[in-house]
Structures are given as C-alpha cells and as structure tokens.
Design a protein around this motif. Structure first.
Motif, short mmCIF file in Angstrom:
data_model
loop_
_atom_site.label_atom_id
_atom_site.label_comp_id
_atom_site.label_asym_id
_atom_site.label_seq_id
_atom_site.Cartn_x
_atom_site.Cartn_y
_atom_site.Cartn_z
N LEU A 41 -5.83 2.31 -9.78
CA LEU A 41 -6.41 2.78 -8.52
C LEU A 41 -7.89 3.11 -8.68
N ARG A 46 -7.54 2.53 -3.55
CA ARG A 46 -6.21 2.88 -3.04
C ARG A 46 -5.67 1.91 -2.01
N LEU A 69 3.17 1.97 -5.50
CA LEU A 69 2.14 0.94 -5.50
C LEU A 69 2.72 -0.41 -5.08
#
Length: 113
Positions: A41, A46, A69
């Motif tokens: 990240l 993000r 994720l």
C-alpha cells in the motif's frame, strides 16, 4: 559488505503489481501478512488498481488485510463490469469462500485448475 538479513526480518510473502503481455496482474505469494500488505500500500497506494488477473496460487498464509486487498480489487473490477480470474491456493479458495458467504458474489473469480 552488507550483513545478511536475519531470518526473522526477511519478508516471507510478497504482493506486487506486474505488467505482463496478457495485462496487469496482482501477484500474491508466500506468507502474506500485514507488513507485506502495508509495504504494498505504501508503494502503490490504497486505491485498487485495474488488474486483469489475480495470481494467488502460491499463497501459504493470508492475513485479514491481505484478504481485504484481494476483495477490494475484485470489488473494483466488478463495479467496472469486468471479470477478473483468480488463480488460488487451497487456502485462498477457503478464505474467499468464507468471505463470499458474508457478502454478495464477486464476478469472474475462477478456481485453480
């Protein structure tokens, strides 16, 4: 001469975005823990990337942030109307199945052949 990393500090998992001739691939391998996801990240941000495939066939452990994720990338693809195949290890298959039971189905996910 640089000293080698100790066994405890070496990363045992990986998450990367790869550009291939077949498109962009989100690759996860090994023990994908919270630290591995945090490093990913920090490097990529993000916001879920547009991926054409998710490769998780060699994942040996998947932390809750790592599962999030994967789910975030699948959800973003679903919202865009794209099917994203997922090559999964048995562990990833089980975790995605459990996560799917708690939410709406994710389009385009396929099992390991």
């Amino acid at each position: 001469m640089t000293s080698p990393l100790s066994a405890g500090s070496a990363a045992r998992g990986v998450v990367r975005l790869l550009n291939t001739s077949a498109g962009r691939v989100l690759c996860l391998a090994g023990q994908v823990d919270e630290a591995v996801v945090a490093a990913f990240l920090q490097r990529y941000g993000r916001e879920p990337a547009r991926v054409d495939r998710i490769e998780a066939g060699s994942v040996t452990s998947l932390s809750p942030p790592a599962l999030d994720l994967v789910l975030d990338h699948l959800h973003a693809a679903e919202l865009a109307g794209r099917a994203v195949p997922v090559l999964r290890s048995p562990l990833v298959e089980r975790l995605l199945g459990t996560a799917r039971a708690a939410q709406a189905p994710v389009a385009g996910a396929t099992t390991r052949a």
